[in-house]
Design a protein around this motif. Structure first.
Motif, mmCIF file in Angstrom:
data_model
loop_
_atom_site.group_PDB
_atom_site.id
_atom_site.type_symbol
_atom_site.label_atom_id
_atom_site.label_comp_id
_atom_site.label_asym_id
_atom_site.label_seq_id
_atom_site.Cartn_x
_atom_site.Cartn_y
_atom_site.Cartn_z
ATOM 1 N N LYS A 22 -5.564 30.013 11.501
ATOM 2 C CA LYS A 22 -5.143 28.987 12.449
ATOM 3 C C LYS A 22 -6.346 28.212 12.984
ATOM 4 N N ASN A 23 -7.468 28.928 13.175
ATOM 5 C CA ASN A 23 -8.671 28.266 13.673
ATOM 6 C C ASN A 23 -9.202 27.249 12.663
ATOM 7 N N ILE A 24 -9.146 27.598 11.385
ATOM 8 C CA ILE A 24 -9.630 26.691 10.345
ATOM 9 C C ILE A 24 -8.765 25.443 10.286
ATOM 10 N N LEU A 25 -7.447 25.623 10.353
ATOM 11 C CA LEU A 25 -6.539 24.475 10.347
ATOM 12 C C LEU A 25 -6.754 23.598 11.577
ATOM 13 N N ALA A 26 -6.972 24.190 12.712
ATOM 14 C CA ALA A 26 -7.210 23.434 13.936
ATOM 15 C C ALA A 26 -8.508 22.637 13.834
ATOM 16 N N ILE A 27 -9.539 23.243 13.263
ATOM 17 C CA ILE A 27 -10.820 22.558 13.092
ATOM 18 C C ILE A 27 -10.676 21.400 12.112
ATOM 19 N N LEU A 28 -9.980 21.623 10.990
ATOM 20 C CA LEU A 28 -9.767 20.554 10.011
ATOM 21 C C LEU A 28 -8.964 19.395 10.612
ATOM 22 N N LEU A 29 -7.971 19.726 11.401
ATOM 23 C CA LEU A 29 -7.171 18.707 12.062
ATOM 24 C C LEU A 29 -8.028 17.896 13.034
ATOM 25 N N LEU A 30 -8.860 18.556 13.798
ATOM 26 C CA LEU A 30 -9.736 17.887 14.747
ATOM 27 C C LEU A 30 -10.737 16.978 14.025
ATOM 28 N N ILE A 31 -11.288 17.449 12.928
ATOM 29 C CA ILE A 31 -12.243 16.644 12.153
ATOM 30 C C ILE A 31 -11.552 15.414 11.581
ATOM 31 N N SER A 32 -10.361 15.583 11.006
ATOM 32 C CA SER A 32 -9.663 14.439 10.413
ATOM 33 C C SER A 32 -9.264 13.417 11.472
ATOM 34 N N ILE A 33 -8.851 13.865 12.642
ATOM 35 C CA ILE A 33 -8.510 12.935 13.724
ATOM 36 C C ILE A 33 -9.741 12.154 14.159
ATOM 37 N N THR A 34 -10.861 12.833 14.249
ATOM 38 C CA THR A 34 -12.111 12.185 14.646
ATOM 39 C C THR A 34 -12.534 11.147 13.618
ATOM 40 N N LEU A 35 -12.451 11.478 12.342
ATOM 41 C CA LEU A 35 -12.851 10.544 11.288
ATOM 42 C C LEU A 35 -11.956 9.317 11.248
ATOM 43 N N PHE A 36 -10.647 9.507 11.323
ATOM 44 C CA PHE A 36 -9.727 8.377 11.232
ATOM 45 C C PHE A 36 -9.774 7.485 12.466
ATOM 46 N N SER A 37 -10.063 8.045 13.618
ATOM 47 C CA SER A 37 -10.100 7.222 14.825
ATOM 48 C C SER A 37 -11.369 6.392 14.907
ATOM 49 N N SER A 38 -12.424 6.753 14.178
ATOM 50 C CA SER A 38 -13.671 5.992 14.245
ATOM 51 C C SER A 38 -13.781 4.934 13.155
ATOM 52 N N SER A 39 -12.900 4.940 12.159
ATOM 53 C CA SER A 39 -12.973 3.953 11.083
ATOM 54 C C SER A 39 -12.185 2.708 11.460
ATOM 55 N N PRO A 40 -12.601 1.515 10.960
ATOM 56 C CA PRO A 40 -11.867 0.285 11.254
ATOM 57 C C PRO A 40 -10.466 0.307 10.649
ATOM 58 N N VAL A 41 -9.566 -0.372 11.308
ATOM 59 C CA VAL A 41 -8.182 -0.455 10.844
ATOM 60 C C VAL A 41 -7.870 -1.923 10.600
ATOM 61 N N PHE A 42 -7.314 -2.242 9.441
ATOM 62 C CA PHE A 42 -6.948 -3.613 9.118
ATOM 63 C C PHE A 42 -5.453 -3.785 9.325
ATOM 64 N N ALA A 43 -5.087 -4.888 9.968
ATOM 65 C CA ALA A 43 -3.672 -5.167 10.211
ATOM 66 C C ALA A 43 -3.450 -6.657 10.079
ATOM 67 N N ARG A 44 -2.280 -7.047 9.655
ATOM 68 C CA ARG A 44 -1.960 -8.467 9.545
ATOM 69 C C ARG A 44 -0.970 -8.814 10.640
ATOM 70 N N GLY A 45 -1.300 -9.858 11.392
ATOM 71 C CA GLY A 45 -0.414 -10.283 12.459
ATOM 72 C C GLY A 45 -0.442 -11.789 12.584
ATOM 73 N N GLY A 46 0.679 -12.441 12.476
ATOM 74 C CA GLY A 46 0.717 -13.895 12.578
ATOM 75 C C GLY A 46 -0.052 -14.530 11.436
ATOM 76 N N ASP A 47 -0.833 -15.566 11.752
ATOM 77 C CA ASP A 47 -1.611 -16.260 10.740
ATOM 78 C C ASP A 47 -3.040 -15.748 10.647
ATOM 79 N N PHE A 48 -3.407 -14.810 11.505
ATOM 80 C CA PHE A 48 -4.776 -14.335 11.535
ATOM 81 C C PHE A 48 -4.847 -12.893 11.063
ATOM 82 N N VAL A 49 -5.986 -12.539 10.504
ATOM 83 C CA VAL A 49 -6.242 -11.161 10.113
ATOM 84 C C VAL A 49 -7.119 -10.559 11.198
ATOM 85 N N HIS A 50 -6.701 -9.425 11.734
ATOM 86 C CA HIS A 50 -7.437 -8.784 12.806
ATOM 87 C C HIS A 50 -8.182 -7.574 12.261
ATOM 88 N N LEU A 51 -9.387 -7.413 12.722
ATOM 89 C CA LEU A 51 -10.159 -6.217 12.429
ATOM 90 C C LEU A 51 -10.300 -5.503 13.754
#
Length: 97
Positions: free
Chosen positions: A2-31
């Motif tokens: 359970k500790n290993i899974l919790a650590i992996l989950l924490l690492i993946s959340i940290t990595l994904f929250s720090s990377s840029p996210v691309f989204a399309r909205g209206g006529d503009f592309v937002h970064l």
């Protein structure tokens, strides 16, 4: 285990929250950056795009395209009737004036 899974989950959340996210909205592309600020890209990003927009909306033959600072592009063209005109293309919106 359970500790290993919790650590992996924490690492993946940290990595994904720090990377840029691309989204399309209206006529503009937002970064969206990690700090929550959005950066809007211009609709017209180069002189070729400005020339294409003018050719589609106004017609005629493009003679010259000049970048007009941050505001957009100045396009010189000759119409089928021989008249030479200058139009501007707003870089943010793509609007022809």
């Amino acid at each position: 285990m359970k500790n290993i899974l919790a650590i992996l989950l924490l690492i993946s959340i940290t990595l994904f929250s720090s990377s840029p996210v691309f989204a399309r909205g209206g006529d503009f592309v937002h970064l969206i950056k990690g700090n929550g600020n959005a950066v809007k890209q211009n609709k017209v990003q180069n002189s070729s795009q400005a020339a294409r927009i003018v050719r589609e909306r106004v017609g005629g033959k493009i003679l010259k395209v000049k970048h007009n600072g941050r505001s957009g592009y100045k396009v010189k063209l000759i119409k089928d009737n021989g008249h030479i005109i200058n139009v501007t293309v707003d870089a943010k919106t793509g609007k022809v004036n």
